[in-house]
Motif scaffolding. Sequence first.
Motif, PDB file in Angstrom:
ATOM      1  N   SER A   1      -4.326  -5.939   9.001  1.00  0.00           N
ATOM      2  CA  SER A   1      -5.741  -5.885   8.665  1.00  0.00           C
ATOM      3  C   SER A   1      -5.943  -6.351   7.221  1.00  0.00           C
ATOM      4  N   ALA A   2      -7.147  -6.785   6.956  1.00  0.00           N
ATOM      5  CA  ALA A   2      -7.469  -7.245   5.607  1.00  0.00           C
ATOM      6  C   ALA A   2      -7.537  -6.074   4.629  1.00  0.00           C
ATOM      7  N   VAL A   3      -7.730  -4.873   5.163  1.00  0.00           N
ATOM      8  CA  VAL A   3      -7.814  -3.682   4.329  1.00  0.00           C
ATOM      9  C   VAL A   3      -6.390  -3.169   4.096  1.00  0.00           C
ATOM     10  N   ALA A   4      -6.054  -2.950   2.855  1.00  0.00           N
ATOM     11  CA  ALA A   4      -4.709  -2.473   2.518  1.00  0.00           C
ATOM     12  C   ALA A   4      -4.520  -1.047   3.010  1.00  0.00           C
ATOM     13  N   THR A   5      -3.368  -0.790   3.608  1.00  0.00           N
ATOM     14  CA  THR A   5      -3.030   0.549   4.069  1.00  0.00           C
ATOM     15  C   THR A   5      -2.449   1.319   2.888  1.00  0.00           C
ATOM     16  N   PRO A   6      -2.934   2.518   2.647  1.00  0.00           N
ATOM     17  CA  PRO A   6      -2.392   3.269   1.507  1.00  0.00           C
ATOM     18  C   PRO A   6      -0.926   3.622   1.731  1.00  0.00           C
ATOM     19  N   ALA A   7      -0.192   3.720   0.652  1.00  0.00           N
ATOM     20  CA  ALA A   7       1.227   4.057   0.716  1.00  0.00           C
ATOM     21  C   ALA A   7       1.384   5.482   1.223  1.00  0.00           C
ATOM     22  N   ARG A   8       2.269   5.671   2.189  1.00  0.00           N
ATOM     23  CA  ARG A   8       2.564   7.003   2.701  1.00  0.00           C
ATOM     24  C   ARG A   8       3.842   7.550   2.093  1.00  0.00           C
ATOM     25  N   TYR A   9       4.682   6.644   1.593  1.00  0.00           N
ATOM     26  CA  TYR A   9       5.949   7.041   0.987  1.00  0.00           C
ATOM     27  C   TYR A   9       6.081   6.332  -0.355  1.00  0.00           C
ATOM     28  N   ALA A  10       6.640   7.026  -1.337  1.00  0.00           N
ATOM     29  CA  ALA A  10       6.823   6.414  -2.652  1.00  0.00           C
ATOM     30  C   ALA A  10       8.064   6.989  -3.319  1.00  0.00           C
ATOM     31  N   SER A  11       8.746   6.129  -4.058  1.00  0.00           N
ATOM     32  CA  SER A  11       9.929   6.573  -4.812  1.00  0.00           C
ATOM     33  C   SER A  11       9.519   6.832  -6.253  1.00  0.00           C
ATOM     34  N   ALA A  12      10.401   7.447  -7.009  1.00  0.00           N
ATOM     35  CA  ALA A  12      10.151   7.685  -8.423  1.00  0.00           C
ATOM     36  C   ALA A  12      10.082   6.367  -9.199  1.00  0.00           C
ATOM     37  N   ASN A  13      10.657   5.310  -8.643  1.00  0.00           N
ATOM     38  CA  ASN A  13      10.653   3.993  -9.298  1.00  0.00           C
ATOM     39  C   ASN A  13       9.408   3.177  -8.983  1.00  0.00           C
ATOM     40  N   GLY A  14       8.482   3.742  -8.208  1.00  0.00           N
ATOM     41  CA  GLY A  14       7.252   3.033  -7.888  1.00  0.00           C
ATOM     42  C   GLY A  14       7.317   2.195  -6.626  1.00  0.00           C
ATOM     43  N   GLN A  15       8.416   2.255  -5.902  1.00  0.00           N
ATOM     44  CA  GLN A  15       8.518   1.532  -4.637  1.00  0.00           C
ATOM     45  C   GLN A  15       7.716   2.288  -3.592  1.00  0.00           C
ATOM     46  N   THR A  16       6.972   1.569  -2.756  1.00  0.00           N
ATOM     47  CA  THR A  16       6.122   2.225  -1.767  1.00  0.00           C
ATOM     48  C   THR A  16       6.333   1.623  -0.388  1.00  0.00           C
ATOM     49  N   TRP A  17       5.896   2.384   0.605  1.00  0.00           N
ATOM     50  CA  TRP A  17       5.926   1.943   2.004  1.00  0.00           C
ATOM     51  C   TRP A  17       4.759   2.600   2.704  1.00  0.00           C
ATOM     52  N   ASP A  18       4.046   1.816   3.541  1.00  0.00           N
ATOM     53  CA  ASP A  18       2.878   2.347   4.235  1.00  0.00           C
ATOM     54  C   ASP A  18       3.231   3.045   5.542  1.00  0.00           C
ATOM     55  N   GLY A  19       4.503   3.065   5.912  1.00  0.00           N
ATOM     56  CA  GLY A  19       4.928   3.757   7.123  1.00  0.00           C
ATOM     57  C   GLY A  19       4.889   2.886   8.362  1.00  0.00           C
ATOM     58  N   GLU A  20       4.500   1.626   8.228  1.00  0.00           N
ATOM     59  CA  GLU A  20       4.447   0.721   9.369  1.00  0.00           C
ATOM     60  C   GLU A  20       5.588  -0.278   9.283  1.00  0.00           C
TER      61      GLU A  20
END
Length: 84
Positions: free
Chosen positions: A42-61
């Motif tokens: 989708s054109a709308v960004a999915t918010p990050a559901r997971y994040a590391s202390a280093n700022g790495q993120t993942w939306d869970g998909e």
Amino acid sequence: MSVEIERAEAVTWIRVQMARHGITPADLLAAGCFGPRPRQRSAVATPARYASANGQTWDGEGAMPDWLQRAVNAGQSADFFRQF
């Protein structure tokens, strides 16, 4: 013979065979000749559901990213990185 020529000849052969046997692209799709289409992002960004202390993120998909997979393999729970 170049790859482009071989490819064009293969496509022509396939089209002839489809015409000869009355096969349509819809018939091939219904027969499962093509895998599922990738999901459209989708054109709308999915918010990050997971994040590391280093700022790495993942939306869970999709596939779990390497940074999270390494942490899970090391014994850390994925829920530890879940954002609430």
